[in-house]
Design an enzyme around this catalytic site. Structure first.
Site, PDB file in Angstrom:
ATOM      1  N   ASN A  30      31.698  42.448  40.720  1.00 12.59           N
ATOM      2  CA  ASN A  30      33.062  42.514  40.208  1.00 12.59           C
ATOM      3  C   ASN A  30      33.673  41.116  40.215  1.00 12.59           C
ATOM      4  O   ASN A  30      33.064  40.168  40.682  1.00 12.59           O
ATOM      5  CB  ASN A  30      33.897  43.522  41.021  1.00 12.59           C
ATOM      6  CG  ASN A  30      34.049  43.115  42.471  1.00 12.59           C
ATOM      7  OD1 ASN A  30      34.682  42.120  42.784  1.00 12.59           O
ATOM      8  ND2 ASN A  30      33.439  43.907  43.356  1.00 12.59           N
ATOM      9  N   ARG A  31      34.870  40.992  39.668  1.00 12.36           N
ATOM     10  CA  ARG A  31      35.481  39.680  39.440  1.00 12.36           C
ATOM     11  C   ARG A  31      36.293  39.156  40.611  1.00 12.36           C
ATOM     12  O   ARG A  31      37.033  38.194  40.456  1.00 12.36           O
ATOM     13  CB  ARG A  31      36.373  39.728  38.193  1.00 12.36           C
ATOM     14  CG  ARG A  31      35.614  39.946  36.914  1.00 12.36           C
ATOM     15  CD  ARG A  31      36.543  39.780  35.718  1.00 12.36           C
ATOM     16  NE  ARG A  31      35.893  40.174  34.479  1.00 12.36           N
ATOM     17  CZ  ARG A  31      35.030  39.411  33.822  1.00 12.36           C
ATOM     18  NH1 ARG A  31      34.716  38.219  34.286  1.00 12.36           N
ATOM     19  NH2 ARG A  31      34.483  39.851  32.701  1.00 12.36           N
TER      20      ARG A  31
END
Ligand code: C5P
Length: 233
Positions: A30-31
């Protein structure tokens, strides 16, 4: 002042995004940059706390003066947090934990097939749920008065409610003591150096807004809210 208001306190912070491996070369990620969690660890250390940072994938280096435990997956993060929480005065779950992981891990790299009859063949990845680590820490604390448990929530306002309404519902659902709610969306929060949050409390206090400000300044506001709530030493 803030100088050493966390002296003698044991602080446990998770940060960064978990990576859930598919095979030896691929993962689901994920970011999350980990910047807010790392800023929390640095600020607590500067305020005199003994800090352990359980770090999943981050874009920033760990602060000096902090014990760092590296993890990759949600299950590894859960094991470290669950083992360390009982020794802490306060636990902050700032990590972006993957809600799902691949159901199977392939010991060798997943290969393309070369079947002329089916040139577009592609595998299907089945996912399973990861545990909710934060809710597990609350359950594991049971009737004990410590540690104080702080969650994070990335929320967007929508037709069913505002960011604060979603945050309040999440605070009740997770059962943690404080919830740091930030509004996310395109260009907001993820990977940015600034943040804007509201710190919600289950003790009935009004939400404390913070920012827009640097993640370090946000961290100091969060410790300002946490400090007076710690059980006296
Ligand atoms: O439910 P949601 O992911 O929005 O909740 C966010 C909070 O819960 C964060 O504090 C995050 O670290 C934690 N969390 C967790 N385990 C999960 C998912 C989120 O501890 N599987």
């Amino acid at each position: 002042g803030r100088a050493a208001d966390l002296a003698g306190r044991r602080v446990l912070v998770s940060a960064g995004g978990t990576r859930e491996p598919l095979d030896p070369v691929r993962y689901l990620g994920n970011r999350s940059s980990g910047k807010q969690g790392v800023a929390l660890a640095a600020a607590a250390a500067d305020r005199g706390a003994e800090v352990t940072l359980v770090a999943a994938s981050t874009d920033v280096p760990a602060p000096v003066g902090v014990e760092v435990v590296r993890v990759e997956t949600a299950l590894e993060l859960q094991a470290e947090m669950t083992a360390r929480a009982p020794q802490a005065d306060v636990v902050v779950m700032a990590a972006a934990v993957a809600d799902f992981r691949p159901a199977e891990y392939a010991d060798a790299k997943i290969k393309k097939t070369h079947d002329p009859a089916d040139p577009d063949a592609a595998p299907t990845i089945r996912l399973v749920r990861n545990p909710d680590i934060l809710a597990g820490l609350v359950a594991g604390r049971g009737a004990a008065t410590a540690p104080l448990i702080v969650g994070f929530a990335a929320e967007t306002g929508d037709a069913s409610g505002s960011v604060l309404e979603h945050g309040r519902a999440k605070l009740e659902r997770k059962g943690c003591d404080l919830l740091v709610v930030n509004e996310v969306g395109v260009g907001k929060t993820f990977g940015q150096d600034t943040n804007m949050v509201h710190v919600l409390s289950r003790d009935g206090a009004a939400p404390v807004p913070a920012g827009p400000a640097s993640k370090r300044e946000i961290a100091d506001t969060i410790w300002d809210v946490v400090g007076p709530r710690l059980v006296s030493a």
